[in-house]
Design a protein around this motif. Structure first.
Motif, PDB file in Angstrom:
ATOM      1  N   MET A   1      11.249  16.389 -14.220  1.00 37.62           N
ATOM      2  CA  MET A   1      11.272  15.107 -13.414  1.00 37.62           C
ATOM      3  C   MET A   1       9.834  14.811 -13.008  1.00 37.62           C
ATOM      4  SD  MET A   1      14.893  15.503 -11.346  1.00 37.62           S
ATOM      5  CE  MET A   1      14.938  13.895 -10.692  1.00 37.62           C
ATOM      6  N   SER A   2       9.379  13.829 -12.801  1.00 41.93           N
ATOM      7  CA  SER A   2       8.021  13.337 -12.346  1.00 41.93           C
ATOM      8  C   SER A   2       8.082  12.312 -11.125  1.00 41.93           C
ATOM      9  CB  SER A   2       6.992  12.839 -13.340  1.00 41.93           C
ATOM     10  OG  SER A   2       5.995  12.641 -13.003  1.00 41.93           O
ATOM     11  N   PHE A   3       7.109  12.460 -10.262  1.00 44.01           N
ATOM     12  CA  PHE A   3       7.208  11.595  -9.056  1.00 44.01           C
ATOM     13  C   PHE A   3       5.716  11.120  -8.670  1.00 44.01           C
ATOM     14  CE2 PHE A   3      10.789  14.625  -8.670  1.00 44.01           C
ATOM     15  CZ  PHE A   3      11.700  13.856  -8.608  1.00 44.01           C
ATOM     16  N   GLN A   4       5.456  10.042  -8.357  1.00 45.62           N
ATOM     17  CA  GLN A   4       4.207   9.536  -7.991  1.00 45.62           C
ATOM     18  C   GLN A   4       4.139   9.732  -6.453  1.00 45.62           C
ATOM     19  OE1 GLN A   4       1.692   8.669 -10.048  1.00 45.62           O
ATOM     20  NE2 GLN A   4       2.974   9.379 -11.811  1.00 45.62           N
ATOM     21  N   VAL A   5       3.031  10.120  -5.735  1.00 44.33           N
ATOM     22  CA  VAL A   5       3.184  10.122  -4.357  1.00 44.33           C
ATOM     23  C   VAL A   5       1.772   9.424  -3.921  1.00 44.33           C
ATOM     24  CG1 VAL A   5       2.895  11.845  -2.262  1.00 44.33           C
ATOM     25  CG2 VAL A   5       4.302  12.378  -4.354  1.00 44.33           C
ATOM     26  N   ASP A   6       2.084   8.631  -2.864  1.00 47.90           N
ATOM     27  CA  ASP A   6       0.845   7.813  -2.343  1.00 47.90           C
ATOM     28  C   ASP A   6       0.503   8.647  -0.957  1.00 47.90           C
ATOM     29  OD1 ASP A   6       0.673   6.029  -4.198  1.00 47.90           O
ATOM     30  OD2 ASP A   6       2.273   4.862  -3.434  1.00 47.90           O
ATOM     31  N   GLY A   7      -0.844   8.832  -0.850  1.00 51.55           N
ATOM     32  CA  GLY A   7      -1.591   9.501   0.253  1.00 51.55           C
ATOM     33  C   GLY A   7      -1.011   8.342   1.447  1.00 51.55           C
ATOM     34  N   GLY A   8      -0.745   8.952   2.508  1.00 53.96           N
ATOM     35  CA  GLY A   8      -0.660   8.130   3.856  1.00 53.96           C
ATOM     36  C   GLY A   8       0.899   7.364   3.931  1.00 53.96           C
ATOM     37  N   ASP A   9       1.501   7.582   2.728  1.00 49.87           N
ATOM     38  CA  ASP A   9       2.960   6.934   2.639  1.00 49.87           C
ATOM     39  C   ASP A   9       4.250   7.824   3.386  1.00 49.87           C
ATOM     40  OD1 ASP A   9       5.199   5.324   2.378  1.00 49.87           O
ATOM     41  OD2 ASP A   9       4.952   5.076   0.326  1.00 49.87           O
ATOM     42  N   PHE A  10       3.913   8.197   4.773  1.00 47.04           N
ATOM     43  CA  PHE A  10       4.901   8.890   5.482  1.00 47.04           C
ATOM     44  C   PHE A  10       6.398   8.469   5.213  1.00 47.04           C
ATOM     45  CE2 PHE A  10       0.935  10.444   6.949  1.00 47.04           C
ATOM     46  CZ  PHE A  10       1.134  11.966   7.044  1.00 47.04           C
ATOM     47  N   SER A  11       6.553   7.139   5.103  1.00 46.93           N
ATOM     48  CA  SER A  11       8.006   6.744   4.860  1.00 46.93           C
ATOM     49  C   SER A  11       8.663   7.235   3.555  1.00 46.93           C
ATOM     50  CB  SER A  11       7.902   5.129   4.823  1.00 46.93           C
ATOM     51  OG  SER A  11       7.515   4.520   3.516  1.00 46.93           O
ATOM     52  N   ARG A  12       7.861   7.690   2.643  1.00 41.07           N
ATOM     53  CA  ARG A  12       8.485   8.320   1.472  1.00 41.07           C
ATOM     54  C   ARG A  12       8.219   9.769   1.318  1.00 41.07           C
ATOM     55  NH1 ARG A  12      10.597   5.570  -2.674  1.00 41.07           N
ATOM     56  NH2 ARG A  12       9.337   6.926  -4.295  1.00 41.07           N
ATOM     57  N   ALA A  13       7.742  10.271   2.348  1.00 38.84           N
ATOM     58  CA  ALA A  13       7.411  11.682   2.298  1.00 38.84           C
ATOM     59  C   ALA A  13       8.800  12.356   2.345  1.00 38.84           C
ATOM     60  CB  ALA A  13       6.608  12.196   3.586  1.00 38.84           C
ATOM     61  N   GLY A  14       8.876  13.227   1.119  1.00 41.60           N
ATOM     62  CA  GLY A  14      10.227  14.143   1.129  1.00 41.60           C
ATOM     63  C   GLY A  14      10.948  13.463   0.016  1.00 41.60           C
ATOM     64  N   TYR A  15      10.698  12.328  -0.663  1.00 40.60           N
ATOM     65  CA  TYR A  15      11.728  11.649  -1.559  1.00 40.60           C
ATOM     66  C   TYR A  15      11.853  12.588  -3.049  1.00 40.60           C
ATOM     67  CZ  TYR A  15      13.174   8.729  -5.235  1.00 40.60           C
ATOM     68  OH  TYR A  15      13.790   8.231  -6.543  1.00 40.60           O
ATOM     69  N   ALA A  16      10.825  13.233  -3.316  1.00 38.39           N
ATOM     70  CA  ALA A  16      10.891  14.104  -4.326  1.00 38.39           C
ATOM     71  C   ALA A  16      11.769  15.244  -4.046  1.00 38.39           C
ATOM     72  CB  ALA A  16       9.532  14.664  -4.951  1.00 38.39           C
ATOM     73  N   SER A  17      11.522  15.832  -2.905  1.00 41.23           N
ATOM     74  CA  SER A  17      12.176  17.075  -2.620  1.00 41.23           C
ATOM     75  C   SER A  17      13.720  16.722  -2.192  1.00 41.23           C
ATOM     76  CB  SER A  17      11.731  17.742  -1.336  1.00 41.23           C
ATOM     77  OG  SER A  17      11.691  16.893  -0.332  1.00 41.23           O
ATOM     78  N   SER A  18      13.951  15.777  -1.922  1.00 39.70           N
ATOM     79  CA  SER A  18      15.582  15.142  -1.841  1.00 39.70           C
ATOM     80  C   SER A  18      16.089  15.208  -3.149  1.00 39.70           C
ATOM     81  CB  SER A  18      15.479  13.887  -0.996  1.00 39.70           C
ATOM     82  OG  SER A  18      16.889  13.303  -0.912  1.00 39.70           O
ATOM     83  N   ARG A  19      15.452  14.232  -3.988  1.00 38.95           N
ATOM     84  CA  ARG A  19      15.933  14.113  -5.301  1.00 38.95           C
ATOM     85  C   ARG A  19      16.121  15.558  -6.193  1.00 38.95           C
ATOM     86  NH1 ARG A  19      15.716   9.488  -8.210  1.00 38.95           N
ATOM     87  NH2 ARG A  19      16.940  10.884  -9.558  1.00 38.95           N
ATOM     88  N   ILE A  20      15.236  16.462  -5.992  1.00 41.86           N
ATOM     89  CA  ILE A  20      15.484  17.720  -6.709  1.00 41.86           C
ATOM     90  C   ILE A  20      16.634  18.688  -6.075  1.00 41.86           C
ATOM     91  CG2 ILE A  20      14.339  19.938  -7.025  1.00 41.86           C
ATOM     92  CD1 ILE A  20      13.217  17.354  -8.824  1.00 41.86           C
ATOM     93  N   LYS A  21      16.789  18.543  -4.745  1.00 38.37           N
ATOM     94  CA  LYS A  21      17.815  19.218  -3.916  1.00 38.37           C
ATOM     95  C   LYS A  21      19.133  18.689  -4.697  1.00 38.37           C
ATOM     96  CE  LYS A  21      19.916  19.932   0.397  1.00 38.37           C
ATOM     97  NZ  LYS A  21      19.879  19.449   1.960  1.00 38.37           N
ATOM     98  N   LYS A  22      19.279  17.292  -4.731  1.00 40.96           N
ATOM     99  CA  LYS A  22      20.341  16.769  -5.460  1.00 40.96           C
ATOM    100  C   LYS A  22      20.841  17.297  -6.713  1.00 40.96           C
ATOM    101  CE  LYS A  22      22.782  12.349  -5.964  1.00 40.96           C
ATOM    102  NZ  LYS A  22      22.385  10.766  -5.836  1.00 40.96           N
ATOM    103  N   MET A  23      19.563  17.374  -7.513  1.00 34.56           N
ATOM    104  CA  MET A  23      19.783  17.804  -8.926  1.00 34.56           C
ATOM    105  C   MET A  23      20.304  19.194  -9.044  1.00 34.56           C
ATOM    106  SD  MET A  23      19.833  17.063 -12.187  1.00 34.56           S
ATOM    107  CE  MET A  23      19.083  15.391 -11.933  1.00 34.56           C
ATOM    108  N   LEU A  24      19.704  20.117  -8.131  1.00 33.56           N
ATOM    109  CA  LEU A  24      19.918  21.450  -8.238  1.00 33.56           C
ATOM    110  C   LEU A  24      21.548  21.902  -7.756  1.00 33.56           C
ATOM    111  CD1 LEU A  24      16.629  23.130  -6.886  1.00 33.56           C
ATOM    112  CD2 LEU A  24      17.458  22.742  -9.079  1.00 33.56           C
TER     113      LEU A  24
END
Length: 137
Positions: free
Chosen positions: A3-26
């Motif tokens: 799985m691949s995720f793009q992360v934008d610097g300074g976008d704290f509203s989406r911080a944690g999106y990748a880890s949340s998706r990976i947690k769900k998958m695991l």
């Protein structure tokens, strides 16, 4: 599975999106809860580091039957002194980032503590690459 995720610097509203998706998958893959916790802590801390310090980044997570491999590459200022950055409490976070509750200087140490393999490389003025591996039983 990768799985691949793009992360934008300074976008704290989406911080944690990748880890949340990976947690769900695991969880769907019935991975042991202690492995999920270690993976999510390492990935979340890494993701927040990109948001707080870099201009942009890419996270790739490969879930293999034997391990979980996370590679995070960012474009940003880089880390001038990795040894110093690894010390608990050391932070280069801006006052604005600290006001939001981030930048306590615990991220890299927490990542290392939760990883089975940890490799951090950085080029000042270019960016940082972090490889984390957690073995599955």
């Amino acid at each position: 599975m990768t799985m691949s995720f793009q992360v934008d610097g300074g976008d704290f509203s989406r911080a944690g999106y990748a880890s949340s998706r990976i947690k769900k998958m695991l969880k769907q893959l019935n991975v042991d809860s202690s492995i999920i916790r270690r993976t999510v802590v390492a990935l979340y801390e890494s993701e927040v580091n990109i948001v707080a310090h870099a201009y942009r980044g890419v996270i790739e997570v490969n879930i293999d039957p034997a391990y979980i491999h996370m590679e995070l590459k960012d474009e940003g200022p880089g880390i001038a002194d990795i040894e110093q950055a690894m010390q608990r409490g050391y932070s280069t976070a801006s006052p604005q980032v600290r006001e939001m509750g981030f930048g306590a200087g615990m991220g890299l140490a927490n990542i290392r503590d939760n990883a089975d393999e940890f490799d951090l490389k950085s080029d000042v003025g270019k960016g940082t690459t972090l490889n984390i591996k957690i073995y599955l039983p």
